[in-house]
Design a protein around this motif. Structure first.
Motif, PDB file in Angstrom:
ATOM      1  N   GLY A 139      -7.230 -11.189  -4.653  1.00  0.00           N
ATOM      2  CA  GLY A 139      -6.342 -10.777  -3.568  1.00  0.00           C
ATOM      3  C   GLY A 139      -4.908 -10.567  -3.987  1.00  0.00           C
ATOM      4  O   GLY A 139      -4.068 -10.218  -3.156  1.00  0.00           O
ATOM      5  N   PRO A 167      -9.067  -8.036  -0.236  1.00  0.00           N
ATOM      6  CA  PRO A 167      -8.547  -9.335   0.191  1.00  0.00           C
ATOM      7  C   PRO A 167      -9.101 -10.441  -0.689  1.00  0.00           C
ATOM      8  O   PRO A 167     -10.066 -10.250  -1.429  1.00  0.00           O
ATOM      9  N   ARG A 168      -8.535 -11.595  -0.603  1.00  0.00           N
ATOM     10  CA  ARG A 168      -8.970 -12.726  -1.422  1.00  0.00           C
ATOM     11  C   ARG A 168     -10.308 -13.276  -0.922  1.00  0.00           C
ATOM     12  O   ARG A 168     -10.540 -13.393   0.278  1.00  0.00           O
ATOM     13  N   THR A 185     -12.811 -11.921  -5.507  1.00  0.00           N
ATOM     14  CA  THR A 185     -11.563 -11.177  -5.640  1.00  0.00           C
ATOM     15  C   THR A 185     -10.381 -12.128  -5.463  1.00  0.00           C
ATOM     16  O   THR A 185     -10.404 -13.021  -4.622  1.00  0.00           O
ATOM     17  N   THR A 207      -6.762  -1.555   4.785  1.00  0.00           N
ATOM     18  CA  THR A 207      -5.529  -2.330   4.649  1.00  0.00           C
ATOM     19  C   THR A 207      -5.196  -2.519   3.189  1.00  0.00           C
ATOM     20  O   THR A 207      -6.050  -2.883   2.387  1.00  0.00           O
ATOM     21  N   SER A 208      -3.960  -2.298   2.816  1.00  0.00           N
ATOM     22  CA  SER A 208      -3.524  -2.488   1.439  1.00  0.00           C
ATOM     23  C   SER A 208      -3.113  -3.942   1.228  1.00  0.00           C
ATOM     24  O   SER A 208      -2.457  -4.545   2.072  1.00  0.00           O
ATOM     25  N   TYR A 209      -3.502  -4.503   0.063  1.00  0.00           N
ATOM     26  CA  TYR A 209      -3.200  -5.904  -0.226  1.00  0.00           C
ATOM     27  C   TYR A 209      -2.272  -6.066  -1.417  1.00  0.00           C
ATOM     28  O   TYR A 209      -2.144  -7.124  -1.981  1.00  0.00           O
ATOM     29  N   ILE A 262     -12.224  -0.644   3.081  1.00  0.00           N
ATOM     30  CA  ILE A 262     -11.057  -1.429   3.508  1.00  0.00           C
ATOM     31  C   ILE A 262      -9.833  -0.521   3.532  1.00  0.00           C
ATOM     32  O   ILE A 262      -9.452   0.038   2.501  1.00  0.00           O
ATOM     33  N   ASP A 308      -6.690  -3.461  -3.686  1.00  0.00           N
ATOM     34  CA  ASP A 308      -6.962  -3.288  -2.259  1.00  0.00           C
ATOM     35  C   ASP A 308      -8.131  -4.118  -1.775  1.00  0.00           C
ATOM     36  O   ASP A 308      -8.881  -3.695  -0.900  1.00  0.00           O
ATOM     37  N   LEU A 315     -11.940  -8.248   8.620  1.00  0.00           N
ATOM     38  CA  LEU A 315     -10.743  -7.450   8.845  1.00  0.00           C
ATOM     39  C   LEU A 315     -11.021  -6.376   9.883  1.00  0.00           C
ATOM     40  O   LEU A 315     -12.079  -5.752   9.868  1.00  0.00           O
TER      41      LEU A 315
END
Length: 267
Positions: free
Chosen positions: A200, A206-207, A198, A247-249, A245, A204, A92
């Protein structure tokens, strides 16, 4: 001999051989001792020079060892940072690299302190990882630092997925410093050695980031779900650099909010 009569000269000539032999023995002995002392002295002087040279060489070796240790540490740090950069580029773009500058000194929480904070765009509930896998979640920030609750802390909760069976659950820390996955469906064929990543879907992360490997299954009679003990993928005690990280997921799963997650994760 020229002045003495010829008879005395003959006597002295007769005694010359035995007397010379007797006198020669102590003289040779003295000469031998003298040569030995001179030789030993030269060796002593030479050894003094060698000793001083050895002391100087030892100092230089100690200095070189110190330099070698520093170079090894620099190489190790460079390798770690290179791995972080490569992982960041492959995974990312919205990640912030941070260094571990402290660890929780009490037994109340399992946490680490980073040298990046709100001034670097870090906020609570952001996921923290390394190229190896999940480290934990940011729970507190200041202008220049942040506190990360580790995946091994019982108050932490992360949505997990068993890679092989695709069953979902919640990963929490244990009092023994490991992790466990809860709410695994009873019909799941989970077994030792399965890897948990994870999901995802919540939080927060990712998969697909590795959390750990299942080491033991706990299936109690009459229980609605199974649970499993995990060995975290990341050696928490040796973490020195991490990625946060940004970016919010999805909806954040706050630390200690394991009870707020759905009771029956979707299979």
């Amino acid at each position: 001999l020229f002045l003495l009569p010829s008879q005395i000269q003959g006597l002295l000539q007769y005694l010359d051989g035995p007397v010379g032999y007797v006198v020669r023995i102590p003289l040779e002995a003295i000469a031998f001792i003298d040569a030995g002392i001179a030789d030993r002295w030269e060796q002593y002087v030479a050894l003094q020079g060698v000793r001083e040279e050895n002391q100087q060489l030892r100092k230089e070796i100690e200095w070189l060892r110190g330099q070698q240790s520093q170079l090894r540490e620099s190489v190790a740090a460079t390798e770690r940072l290179t791995a972080l950069l490569q992982f960041k580029e492959q995974a990312l773009p919205t990640m912030v690299a941070a260094q571990v500058i402290g660890r929780d000194a009490t037994n109340r929480y399992r946490a680490i302190i980073l040298n990046k904070g709100e001034g670097d765009g870090i906020k609570p509930d952001m996921g923290v990882v390394t190229p190896a896998g999940v480290v934990g979640r940011v729970v507190k920030t200041t202008g220049a630092s942040s506190v990360v609750l580790l995946v091994t802390d019982p108050s932490n909760a992360i949505a997990g997925l068993i890679q092989r069976t695709r069953d979902e659950g919640v990963v929490e820390g244990t009092q023994q410093g490991l992790a466990q996955m809860k709410y695994i469906p009873l019909l799941s064929t989970v077994r030792d050695g399965d890897r948990v990543v994870t999901s995802g879907l919540v939080g927060d992360f990712p998969r697909g980031l590795v959390i750990g490997t299942i080491t033991r299954i706990d299936k109690q009679e009459g229980a609605l779900f199974q649970s499993a003990e995990l060995m975290p993928e990341v050696d928490i005690g040796r973490v020195e650099e991490v990625l946060v990280i940004q970016t919010s997921y999805g909806q954040s799963t706050k630390a200690g909010a394991g009870a707020d997650l759905p009771g029956k994760p979707s299979p």
